[in-house]
Scaffold this motif. Sequence first.
Motif, PDB file in Angstrom:
ATOM      1  N   ILE A   1      11.898  29.213 -20.911  1.00 12.81           N
ATOM      2  CA  ILE A   1      10.553  29.861 -19.583  1.00 12.81           C
ATOM      3  C   ILE A   1      10.928  28.520 -18.900  1.00 12.81           C
ATOM      4  O   ILE A   1      11.738  27.283 -18.789  1.00 12.81           O
ATOM      5  CB  ILE A   1       9.449  28.936 -20.515  1.00 12.81           C
ATOM      6  N   GLU A   2      10.641  28.823 -17.847  1.00  9.95           N
ATOM      7  CA  GLU A   2      11.206  28.216 -15.932  1.00  9.95           C
ATOM      8  C   GLU A   2       9.786  28.637 -15.221  1.00  9.95           C
ATOM      9  O   GLU A   2       9.250  29.692 -14.679  1.00  9.95           O
ATOM     10  CB  GLU A   2      11.964  28.221 -15.133  1.00  9.95           C
ATOM     11  N   LEU A   3       9.499  27.241 -14.143  1.00 12.14           N
ATOM     12  CA  LEU A   3       8.405  27.929 -12.863  1.00 12.14           C
ATOM     13  C   LEU A   3       9.401  29.097 -11.800  1.00 12.14           C
ATOM     14  O   LEU A   3      10.486  28.298 -11.670  1.00 12.14           O
ATOM     15  CB  LEU A   3       8.782  26.616 -12.496  1.00 12.14           C
ATOM     16  N   TYR A   4       8.698  30.184 -11.787  1.00 14.56           N
ATOM     17  CA  TYR A   4       9.341  30.844 -10.955  1.00 14.56           C
ATOM     18  C   TYR A   4       8.662  30.336  -9.316  1.00 14.56           C
ATOM     19  O   TYR A   4       9.938  30.622  -8.470  1.00 14.56           O
ATOM     20  CB  TYR A   4       8.688  31.860 -11.300  1.00 14.56           C
ATOM     21  N   THR A   5       7.875  30.112  -9.086  1.00 13.54           N
ATOM     22  CA  THR A   5       7.186  29.398  -7.737  1.00 13.54           C
ATOM     23  C   THR A   5       7.704  27.550  -7.442  1.00 13.54           C
ATOM     24  O   THR A   5       6.864  27.054  -8.195  1.00 13.54           O
ATOM     25  CB  THR A   5       6.092  29.940  -7.735  1.00 13.54           C
ATOM     26  N   PHE A   6       7.522  27.381  -6.307  1.00 12.24           N
ATOM     27  CA  PHE A   6       7.412  25.967  -5.783  1.00 12.24           C
ATOM     28  C   PHE A   6       6.096  25.571  -5.598  1.00 12.24           C
ATOM     29  O   PHE A   6       5.724  26.402  -5.130  1.00 12.24           O
ATOM     30  CB  PHE A   6       8.186  26.208  -4.442  1.00 12.24           C
TER      31      PHE A   6
ATOM     32  N   HIS B   1       0.837  28.217 -10.366  1.00  8.72           N
ATOM     33  CA  HIS B   1       2.455  28.755 -10.772  1.00  8.72           C
ATOM     34  C   HIS B   1       2.413  29.801 -11.484  1.00  8.72           C
ATOM     35  O   HIS B   1       1.759  30.349 -12.303  1.00  8.72           O
ATOM     36  CB  HIS B   1       2.881  27.687 -11.456  1.00  8.72           C
ATOM     37  N   PHE B   2       3.564  31.199 -10.281  1.00  5.60           N
ATOM     38  CA  PHE B   2       4.459  31.645 -11.003  1.00  5.60           C
ATOM     39  C   PHE B   2       5.038  31.701 -12.474  1.00  5.60           C
ATOM     40  O   PHE B   2       5.978  30.528 -12.444  1.00  5.60           O
ATOM     41  CB  PHE B   2       4.952  32.480 -10.786  1.00  5.60           C
ATOM     42  N   ILE B   3       5.172  31.328 -13.750  1.00  7.86           N
ATOM     43  CA  ILE B   3       6.381  31.251 -14.582  1.00  7.86           C
ATOM     44  C   ILE B   3       6.538  32.481 -15.028  1.00  7.86           C
ATOM     45  O   ILE B   3       6.247  33.595 -15.256  1.00  7.86           O
ATOM     46  CB  ILE B   3       5.188  30.240 -15.548  1.00  7.86           C
ATOM     47  N   LYS B   4       8.435  31.642 -14.702  1.00  8.65           N
ATOM     48  CA  LYS B   4       9.423  33.381 -15.509  1.00  8.65           C
ATOM     49  C   LYS B   4       9.499  32.849 -17.110  1.00  8.65           C
ATOM     50  O   LYS B   4       9.825  32.043 -17.235  1.00  8.65           O
ATOM     51  CB  LYS B   4      10.773  32.859 -14.567  1.00  8.65           C
ATOM     52  N   ILE B   5       9.616  34.396 -18.017  1.00  8.64           N
ATOM     53  CA  ILE B   5      10.162  34.144 -18.686  1.00  8.64           C
ATOM     54  C   ILE B   5      11.346  35.254 -18.986  1.00  8.64           C
ATOM     55  O   ILE B   5      11.475  36.626 -18.701  1.00  8.64           O
ATOM     56  CB  ILE B   5       8.934  34.833 -20.275  1.00  8.64           C
TER      57      ILE B   5
END
Length: 538
Positions: free
Chosen positions: A350-355, A330-334
């Motif tokens: 913090i949230e998931l960036y990719t499905f 997973h790519f994770i967005k900060i």
Amino acid sequence: MGLNHKFQTHHVVINFTLVILLAALMGTGCDSKGTKVRTSSGVFFAPVPSAPDPITGEGSVEVVIDPFTDRPVNELTILKTINPGKLDSELESEQAETAVLGKLSDDELLLFERKSSTLLELNFVTGALKLPILKIGAKTVSLSDIFRTSAAKILVSITLKDPTGGQNHWVFGFETTSRSLFVMNHDRLTGELKVTVVANKVQIGKEIRESTFNLVNAFEIPRPSAAAQGPRQHEVLLNSTRQSLSGEHLYVLRENNGLVQGEFRLFDALGVLKPALDIPFIEDAFPYLDFDSLRVVTSSFDLDVFDFPGVALPLATENSFLIFDRVTNHFIKIQVLRNQVSQEITSRRIELYTFPDEILTAIRQGSASVDTEAVSFNFHDIFPHLSQPILLAFEEVTNSLMSIDYNAPYGRRIGLYSAASNVLQRIDLHGTDEEELGGVREPVLTFANADVRENRLLFDQGSKDLLSLNYLTGFYVVVLKQRDIGQQTGSVGSSNLTFMEPIDDYTLRAFDSQANALINIRVDYAAFPVSVTGRKKF
């Protein structure tokens, strides 16, 4: 190319008749699975070795000459600079091991010769090489004196560019033996190189209680342009070894009256900045990116975010960056949250960036034979596309070049930009070397710092060839073979271009860390056949 310097010359000859024949034959093509598809013929332009200059005689590959000593910037000259009292004949049997630590200005590199623990300054545009004089007060000292170790060892460093757009860049890094964080930069008044230890092992242990802290990579968090108006400050995310059980720490560097200082910033369990007075209560303090928070987002106890330092998203209003977890792929967005007045970091989101299956689905478009279910992907060398609102990232396990569309909605951000077959079946008009007959080597790609005309140059440490990636087609073209580089540097069969930066569309400067040489590469452009096979346009 308008650069008034001397070079040692080597000429490369290519039979460009093959280009014309290829263009004539390109009526149909195949997709990444080998299926014949309809095509529309055309051409794309890619760099090729330049013909010898009719006036200066300069060839396509040259070792740059230091204008002050009139010596080529190579291993012998580096050793001579470090040991000026020795004769060349005494140094010919010695070997150097030189690494590029970063940039002190737009044109100046900071080099580190590991065997002697010596710093060197190199202007990669002019070729001027010099040995800086390090001082503590009025006393001349060595790097080992500064770090209080018999042999300094630097494996991790990054460049922190001057936030005002000036030329006083900082090189920030970690000295492994003493476990010290440092900054190296030019003194604003004297212009001399200075080395500042901003935190030693004892200070690090006291601030964050990590006795095993050992930096593996670092990433500068972008600051808003408004923050550049005040005192100079850099915010760096520090990633320690896998023995670190807490998370990734935020380290803030500041300049006060010409002195560089640093401090860790700690946060509470919810990721909110703790006031400085609360920091001694270390049991209630956490890193900026604590691993427990990442585990909650990924729904996985296991994490592996150590190989990917981070990459900023270009959307300035969002003030975010990405990290990558190799366990969940997973790519994770900060998203960085700041105080609107001081612009200091106060928290993060913090949230998931990719499905979940987004990367797997994209890679299968060009790597159907790969067992992607069992793959732990590894991304590196992420860079922005020349003209489109996407980031490009090379995935080295499957040899796929992926795209990250930062304007796309969740679930549609990742795409396949160039399939593995493109880099493995690169366009090569130079002929095959004897050592290549045994098979294709696994690609290990290092991309240049900037683009040239519709292309980005890169070096393949597997084949030891200089390639170009064409943005229009996603095709790779061999620009120079290793023999072309090695015959000039004297390191035939073993080149490693660890630093590459174009001076203009026709001139590339590169540092070969295997040959310990600064080389100049001149290119022109040739038309190659292209077939449009329904590739997604970004």
